[in-house]
Scaffold this motif. Structure first.
Motif, PDB file in Angstrom:
ATOM      1  N   GLU A   1      -3.767   7.299  -2.413  1.00  0.00           N
ATOM      2  CA  GLU A   1      -3.274   6.024  -1.911  1.00  0.00           C
ATOM      3  C   GLU A   1      -3.509   4.939  -2.951  1.00  0.00           C
TER       4      GLU A   1
ATOM      5  N   THR B   1       0.878  -1.164   0.000  1.00  0.00           N
ATOM      6  CA  THR B   1       0.000   0.000   0.000  1.00  0.00           C
ATOM      7  C   THR B   1       0.912   1.208   0.000  1.00  0.00           C
TER       8      THR B   1
ATOM      9  N   SER C   1       3.154   2.169   3.140  1.00  0.00           N
ATOM     10  CA  SER C   1       2.546   2.197   4.469  1.00  0.00           C
ATOM     11  C   SER C   1       2.284   0.798   5.013  1.00  0.00           C
ATOM     12  N   THR C   2       1.992  -0.167   4.140  1.00  0.00           N
ATOM     13  CA  THR C   2       1.817  -1.551   4.593  1.00  0.00           C
ATOM     14  C   THR C   2       2.445  -2.509   3.590  1.00  0.00           C
TER      15      THR C   2
ATOM     16  N   ASP D   1       1.196   5.324   0.122  1.00  0.00           N
ATOM     17  CA  ASP D   1       0.434   6.503   0.523  1.00  0.00           C
ATOM     18  C   ASP D   1       0.609   7.640  -0.500  1.00  0.00           C
TER      19      ASP D   1
ATOM     20  N   ARG E   1       5.265   6.845  -0.015  1.00  0.00           N
ATOM     21  CA  ARG E   1       5.885   5.942   0.959  1.00  0.00           C
ATOM     22  C   ARG E   1       5.047   4.666   1.088  1.00  0.00           C
TER      23      ARG E   1
ATOM     24  N   LEU F   1       9.791  -1.270   2.741  1.00  0.00           N
ATOM     25  CA  LEU F   1       9.506  -0.053   3.507  1.00  0.00           C
ATOM     26  C   LEU F   1      10.493   1.075   3.197  1.00  0.00           C
TER      27      LEU F   1
END
Length: 98
Positions: free
Chosen positions: A85, A37, A45-46, A39, A43, A70
């Motif tokens: 997103e 995921t 996020s998950t 954002d 970045r 990440l």
């Protein structure tokens, strides 16, 4: 550009995962596929694990793939010029020895 133009997210800075030390000596290789995921800032996020192909040390490979994911940065998906997103971007990490 039309108000409804959609531009997909794409990698702007790729992070390379570290090879797990325990797997390096016995020559274990792996492929880890993740679903990300992203954002609106680009970045991650998950990170969700989709698939792991490893004979041994799967947890080690997963941990390093998650860390690299990440650290990866994206140009975010935009809709009509507005960053949004994005869910479900798949990325594959190959752990191969020379």
């Amino acid at each position: 550009m039309n108000i409804g133009d959609i531009i997909a997210a794409r990698v702007s800075r790729n992070a390379t995962p570290r090879y797990p030390r325990r797997a390096q000596r016995p020559g274990i290789e792996a492929v880890v596929t993740v679903s990300l995921t992203i954002d609106p800032d680009g970045r991650v996020s998950t990170v969700d694990i989709v698939d792991v192909e490893a004979d041994r040390y799967a947890d080690d490979f997963v941990k390093e793939a998650e860390r690299a994911a990440l650290r990866t940065r994206f140009d975010p998906r935009t809709v009509g010029g507005v960053p949004v997103e994005t869910v479900g971007v798949e990325k594959r990490y190959r752990f191969e020895l020379d």
